[in-house]
Scaffold this active site. Sequence first.
Site, PDB file in Angstrom:
ATOM      1  N   HIS A  32      12.779  40.205  39.793  1.00 24.70           N
ATOM      2  CA  HIS A  32      11.938  40.716  40.878  1.00 24.70           C
ATOM      3  C   HIS A  32      12.329  40.157  42.246  1.00 24.70           C
ATOM      4  O   HIS A  32      11.703  40.473  43.248  1.00 24.70           O
ATOM      5  CB  HIS A  32      10.461  40.385  40.576  1.00 24.70           C
ATOM      6  CG  HIS A  32       9.477  41.189  41.353  1.00 24.70           C
ATOM      7  ND1 HIS A  32       8.564  40.627  42.226  1.00 24.70           N
ATOM      8  CD2 HIS A  32       9.250  42.527  41.389  1.00 24.70           C
ATOM      9  CE1 HIS A  32       7.823  41.573  42.760  1.00 24.70           C
ATOM     10  NE2 HIS A  32       8.213  42.735  42.285  1.00 24.70           N
ATOM     11  N   LYS A  82      14.250  39.610  45.787  1.00 28.70           N
ATOM     12  CA  LYS A  82      14.927  40.416  46.806  1.00 28.70           C
ATOM     13  C   LYS A  82      15.678  39.447  47.710  1.00 28.70           C
ATOM     14  O   LYS A  82      15.065  38.718  48.502  1.00 28.70           O
ATOM     15  CB  LYS A  82      13.941  41.233  47.641  1.00 28.70           C
ATOM     16  CG  LYS A  82      13.205  42.330  46.876  1.00 28.70           C
ATOM     17  CD  LYS A  82      11.898  41.866  46.317  1.00 28.70           C
ATOM     18  CE  LYS A  82      11.126  43.018  45.682  1.00 28.70           C
ATOM     19  NZ  LYS A  82       9.996  42.535  44.879  1.00 28.70           N
ATOM     20  N   ASP A 105      28.053  35.548  54.161  1.00 27.61           N
ATOM     21  CA  ASP A 105      28.912  34.480  54.687  1.00 27.61           C
ATOM     22  C   ASP A 105      28.332  33.081  54.487  1.00 27.61           C
ATOM     23  O   ASP A 105      28.664  32.156  55.235  1.00 27.61           O
ATOM     24  CB  ASP A 105      29.195  34.698  56.181  1.00 27.61           C
ATOM     25  CG  ASP A 105      30.009  35.963  56.445  1.00 27.61           C
ATOM     26  OD1 ASP A 105      30.643  36.466  55.490  1.00 27.61           O
ATOM     27  OD2 ASP A 105      29.994  36.455  57.590  1.00 27.61           O
ATOM     28  N   HIS A 107       2.336  46.079  50.655  1.00 28.41           N
ATOM     29  CA  HIS A 107       3.183  45.438  49.644  1.00 28.41           C
ATOM     30  C   HIS A 107       3.601  44.026  50.059  1.00 28.41           C
ATOM     31  O   HIS A 107       4.282  43.328  49.305  1.00 28.41           O
ATOM     32  CB  HIS A 107       4.418  46.316  49.416  1.00 28.41           C
ATOM     33  CG  HIS A 107       5.186  45.997  48.187  1.00 28.41           C
ATOM     34  ND1 HIS A 107       6.496  45.558  48.207  1.00 28.41           N
ATOM     35  CD2 HIS A 107       4.841  46.035  46.875  1.00 28.41           C
ATOM     36  CE1 HIS A 107       6.918  45.362  46.977  1.00 28.41           C
ATOM     37  NE2 HIS A 107       5.943  45.635  46.152  1.00 28.41           N
ATOM     38  N   LYS A 158       3.674  40.164  50.583  1.00 22.40           N
ATOM     39  CA  LYS A 158       3.150  39.001  49.873  1.00 22.40           C
ATOM     40  C   LYS A 158       3.237  37.815  50.835  1.00 22.40           C
ATOM     41  O   LYS A 158       4.331  37.326  51.143  1.00 22.40           O
ATOM     42  CB  LYS A 158       3.963  38.688  48.611  1.00 22.40           C
ATOM     43  CG  LYS A 158       4.098  39.884  47.641  1.00 22.40           C
ATOM     44  CD  LYS A 158       5.374  40.625  47.868  1.00 22.40           C
ATOM     45  CE  LYS A 158       5.809  41.522  46.730  1.00 22.40           C
ATOM     46  NZ  LYS A 158       4.905  42.489  46.232  1.00 22.40           N
ATOM     47  N   ASP A 181      -3.927  27.466  57.952  1.00 19.94           N
ATOM     48  CA  ASP A 181      -4.205  26.764  59.206  1.00 19.94           C
ATOM     49  C   ASP A 181      -3.195  27.091  60.303  1.00 19.94           C
ATOM     50  O   ASP A 181      -2.929  26.264  61.189  1.00 19.94           O
ATOM     51  CB  ASP A 181      -4.242  25.244  58.972  1.00 19.94           C
ATOM     52  CG  ASP A 181      -5.426  24.823  58.102  1.00 19.94           C
ATOM     53  OD1 ASP A 181      -6.316  25.658  57.873  1.00 19.94           O
ATOM     54  OD2 ASP A 181      -5.442  23.669  57.649  1.00 19.94           O
TER      55      ASP A 181
END
Length: 486
Positions: A224, A226, A231, A404, A406, A411
Amino acid sequence: MSTFYTVISWLAIFGYWLLIASVTLRILMKRRAVPSAMAWLLIIYILPLVGIIAYLSFGELHLGKRRAERARTMWPSTARWLADLRSCRSIFATHNSEVAAPLFQLCERRQGIAGVKGNQLQLLTSTDDTLNALIRDIELAHTSIEMMFYIWQPGGLADRVAEAMMAAARRGIRCRLMLDSAGSVAFFRSPYPAMMREAGIEVVEALQVNLLRVFLRRMDLRQHRKVVLIDNFIAYTGSMNLVDPRYFKQDAGVGQWIDVMARMEGPVATTMGIYYAFDWEMETGKRILPPEPICNILPFEKESGHTIQVIASGPGFPEELIHQSLLTAVYSARQQLVMTTPYFVPSDDLLHAICTAAQRGVDVSIIVPKKNDSMMVGWASRAFFTEMLAAGVKIYQFEGGLLHTKSVLVDGQLSLVGTVNLDMRSLWLNFEITLVIDDDGFGSDLACVQEDYIARSSLLDPLEWLKRPLWQRVVERLFYFFSPLL
């Protein structure tokens, strides 16, 4: 003859109950959360054969014999590489803010590597901005391009990324691409894999779905993460899959997907590279550790910039670390806690921490999509609302598409951004990656994004919530009971 059939019948009955008893004992002997164990037992007792097959297929964390063996043999070289990296003391942060220090200490002790400083960090909130920036970085790459996504959906700007990557490979840039087999099924059925391999790109189908091996490895264990690495200096991660939302799931009825990605320059790319190398070797058996650092020529030895810790979670990584990290972040909150997630099915511990934060005076807000592409998760999420509202948590339902993103902001200083949903699959099962950023400037940027989400959301009224129909409460409780399995 009647005696023979009687014996066969009794043997069948005995075998039937022996099978149920064996699986029951197996569930009880496993160290798992009580709600999860109870949910599996209920399924097995209501639908014995279906429940047993489902449990053996999806109930235990089978990485697979080949991958498990690779994970064991990979660690010594990985440990040596980390030891070499730790010798570059100039890139590691030695001080953190008060709110971030406990989480950074936890991650360093459990992962063996501290947060790195001197990173330049940009928060990208538009898919077009993200993909266009990625295309520019690919076109300017000098040595290597490495990508990993759960979903790559051909169409729109995603095709331009593919074309840029193939052009880079043709001009001699080393290119690697790893995509999840289930999430990227449309990609693997398209002409792109063959076109990319012909151009010189190494394309790997991660965690291949094979029904013949269903009892040897969990089919719902997914890659899952991404990640983009260019470089060994530029890195991307966040919630966005490699898709153009104008072409992605248009018939789902939830609107366009809303995501954020972080683009980074600096030593964090090196630390992310070790996790990419781990996943690549786990899948292919080929070792591709990043170049060993030469401290005196690192281009990012500087005091300025953002301090970032990378948390990799999933099989083969420190057990429960992402769950512990979220708990630590929530308990560190003193003034404000804002969380966004598309799928909200928290553990009992995380739910308790969120409610406790609100009850001790922290301003707690949870932002979730009003329409969800997963009916089961949508109903299960609602089952937690009553307890949170009673504790004083503000629940916002986003109406501008499928939120979508997350993210967690504590604070205004401590930020968590990545691929982890606040559900059981992300917390306990899938391969995930999360950035922990200790910086009030980035916190301000993330707060602006979250405030925009709130402006496009409706605040759930506790009194109106209690007036919802009885049938909705029944459905919520039904899915709540099975929430440990979602």
